[in-house]
Structure formats: structure tokens, C-alpha cells
Scaffold this active site. Structure first.
Site, short mmCIF file in Angstrom:
data_model
loop_
_atom_site.label_atom_id
_atom_site.label_comp_id
_atom_site.label_asym_id
_atom_site.label_seq_id
_atom_site.Cartn_x
_atom_site.Cartn_y
_atom_site.Cartn_z
N CYS A 7 27.79 20.68 69.25
CA CYS A 7 26.64 21.41 68.69
C CYS A 7 26.82 21.54 67.18
O CYS A 7 25.84 21.46 66.43
CB CYS A 7 26.50 22.79 69.33
SG CYS A 7 25.75 22.77 70.97
N ASP A 30 33.14 7.73 67.92
CA ASP A 30 34.22 8.57 68.42
C ASP A 30 35.34 8.59 67.37
O ASP A 30 35.70 7.57 66.79
CB ASP A 30 34.74 8.03 69.75
CG ASP A 30 35.59 9.04 70.49
OD1 ASP A 30 35.16 9.51 71.55
OD2 ASP A 30 36.70 9.37 69.99
N HIS A 46 22.30 21.67 73.97
CA HIS A 46 23.57 21.80 74.69
C HIS A 46 23.37 21.75 76.21
O HIS A 46 22.60 22.52 76.77
CB HIS A 46 24.27 23.11 74.31
CG HIS A 46 25.62 23.25 74.96
ND1 HIS A 46 26.78 22.84 74.35
CD2 HIS A 46 25.97 23.69 76.20
CE1 HIS A 46 27.79 23.05 75.18
NE2 HIS A 46 27.33 23.57 76.31
N THR A 95 37.09 16.70 77.77
CA THR A 95 37.74 17.59 76.79
C THR A 95 36.73 18.34 75.93
O THR A 95 37.08 19.36 75.36
CB THR A 95 38.70 16.80 75.87
OG1 THR A 95 37.96 15.79 75.18
CG2 THR A 95 39.82 16.16 76.67
N HIS A 98 30.31 19.49 76.17
CA HIS A 98 28.91 19.24 75.79
C HIS A 98 28.64 17.83 76.32
O HIS A 98 29.34 16.89 75.91
CB HIS A 98 28.76 19.33 74.27
CG HIS A 98 27.37 19.08 73.73
ND1 HIS A 98 26.73 19.94 72.84
CD2 HIS A 98 26.51 18.06 73.92
CE1 HIS A 98 25.54 19.46 72.52
NE2 HIS A 98 25.38 18.31 73.16
N HIS A 100 28.21 14.22 77.18
CA HIS A 100 28.23 13.05 76.30
C HIS A 100 28.53 11.80 77.11
O HIS A 100 29.22 11.86 78.13
CB HIS A 100 29.25 13.21 75.17
CG HIS A 100 30.62 13.58 75.62
ND1 HIS A 100 30.96 14.85 76.01
CD2 HIS A 100 31.76 12.85 75.76
CE1 HIS A 100 32.22 14.89 76.36
NE2 HIS A 100 32.74 13.68 76.23
N HIS A 102 30.18 8.13 76.68
CA HIS A 102 30.95 7.17 75.87
C HIS A 102 30.32 5.79 76.06
O HIS A 102 30.04 5.39 77.19
CB HIS A 102 32.39 7.08 76.38
CG HIS A 102 33.17 8.36 76.30
ND1 HIS A 102 34.12 8.59 75.32
CD2 HIS A 102 33.18 9.46 77.09
CE1 HIS A 102 34.68 9.78 75.53
NE2 HIS A 102 34.13 10.33 76.59
P1 AMP Z 1 35.86 13.60 76.64
O1 AMP Z 1 37.36 13.62 76.59
O2 AMP Z 1 35.28 12.66 77.64
O3 AMP Z 1 35.29 15.00 76.74
O4 AMP Z 1 35.40 12.99 75.26
C1 AMP Z 1 35.44 13.70 74.06
C2 AMP Z 1 35.53 12.68 72.97
O5 AMP Z 1 35.18 13.31 71.75
C3 AMP Z 1 36.92 12.08 72.79
O6 AMP Z 1 36.85 10.67 72.98
C4 AMP Z 1 37.28 12.45 71.35
O7 AMP Z 1 37.98 11.44 70.68
C5 AMP Z 1 35.92 12.70 70.73
N1 AMP Z 1 35.90 13.61 69.60
C6 AMP Z 1 36.53 14.79 69.47
N2 AMP Z 1 36.24 15.36 68.28
C7 AMP Z 1 35.40 14.51 67.64
C8 AMP Z 1 34.76 14.52 66.37
N3 AMP Z 1 34.91 15.55 65.50
N4 AMP Z 1 33.98 13.47 66.03
C9 AMP Z 1 33.84 12.43 66.88
N5 AMP Z 1 34.40 12.37 68.11
C10 AMP Z 1 35.18 13.38 68.49
ZN ZN Z 2 27.19 21.93 72.54
#
Ligand code: AMP
Ligand code: ZN
Length: 114
Positions: A7, A30, A46, A95, A98, A100, A102
Site C-alpha cells: 500500500c 521485485d 488492499h 511474506t 497484500h 500479489h 509474481h
Molecule cells: P511473497 O513472499 O510471495 O509474499 O512475495 C513478496 C515479494 O515482495 C518478494 O518476492 C520480495 O522480494 C518482494 N518485495 C519485498 N519488498 C519489496 C519492495 N520494497 N519492492 C519490491 N519488491 C519487494
Molecule cells: Zn496493502
């Protein structure tokens, strides 16, 4: 959501390398890429995870998927192929809470995933 990392990216409080944006969606690189092309497609509004997809937000979630071909073309992975993944919850190794997706490409991906 106040303390949500993505967010904050949507609100431009945290910088991101944006590859596509419209009023509802954001696609950005990423920060820890797992393939030569690794971007995240998110709804600006969100949603916690796949567990929170519903008839109430299905149009928004569908819009993300409808944009994937355009994003894949822009990233030049449309012809070679790619993978779309959404990790959900603890076992899915989510992790960032929100929703997302990939999008990974530009290398031969392995199967099954770890
Ligand atoms: P997940 O582990 O599936 O929730 O994916 C979260 C992803 O967000 C991971 O691949 C991280 O590398 C990525 N991530 C975390 N912080 C950032 C950020 N500030 N900008 C871009 N990607 C991020
Ligand atoms: Zn969010």
C-alpha cells in the site's frame, strides 16, 4: 492499509521500479528477483491474499489477469513463456500480506517448485 508495504508503494511513499500502472493496478519489479524478469502485479486496493478474493472484488482481480498479456509483451517474455504465482499464507510462504502475482520469465523455470 496503514502499515502495508505494498500500500505504501501504491501511495508512492516507498519507491518502486514501476513497469505498468493504471487507476486500479500496479506492476513493479521485485526487489529480490528470482529470474531475469521478475515483477509483481498488485491491485491498488488492499486485499490480504487469495483467501480474500470474492465476488465483491472479482472484477479487480480479473483486471490483473487481463493485463498480463500486455505486461508480458512489454517485458518481452510473451514469446518465450513465463510463470504467474501467488503465494498464500504460511505454507505458501507469503511474506507480504497484500495480494500479489509474481510474473517470472527469461529463464527456464523448474518444476515442481520448492
Ligand atoms: P511473497 O513472499 O510471495 O509474499 O512475495 C513478496 C515479494 O515482495 C518478494 O518476492 C520480495 O522480494 C518482494 N518485495 C519485498 N519488498 C519489496 C519492495 N520494497 N519492492 C519490491 N519488491 C519487494
Ligand atoms: Zn496493502
Amino acid at each position: 492499509m496503514k502499515d502495508c508495504l505494498f500500500c505504501k508503494i501504491v501511495k508512492k511513499e516507498i519507491p518502486a521500479d514501476i513497469v505498468y500502472e493504471n487507476e486500479n493496478l500496479l506492476v513493479f519489479k521485485d526487489i529480490n528477483p528470482q529470474a531475469p524478469v521478475h515483477v509483481l502485479a498488485i491491485p491498488k486496493r488492499h486485499i490480504d491474499s487469495l483467501n480474500h478474493v470474492s465476488t465483491e472484488n472479482q472484477v479487480l482481480v480479473g483486471e490483473i489477469f487481463s493485463k498480463i498479456p500486455e505486461v508480458a509483451k512489454k517485458l518481452e517474455i510473451d514469446m518465450t513463456g513465463y510463470r504467474v504465482i501467488s503465494n498464500c499464507g504460511e505454507d505458501g510462504l507469503q511474506t507480504v500480506p497484500h495480494l500479489h502475482f509474481h510474473i517470472l520469465g527469461k529463464r527456464k523455470l523448474r518444476w515442481p517448485p520448492g
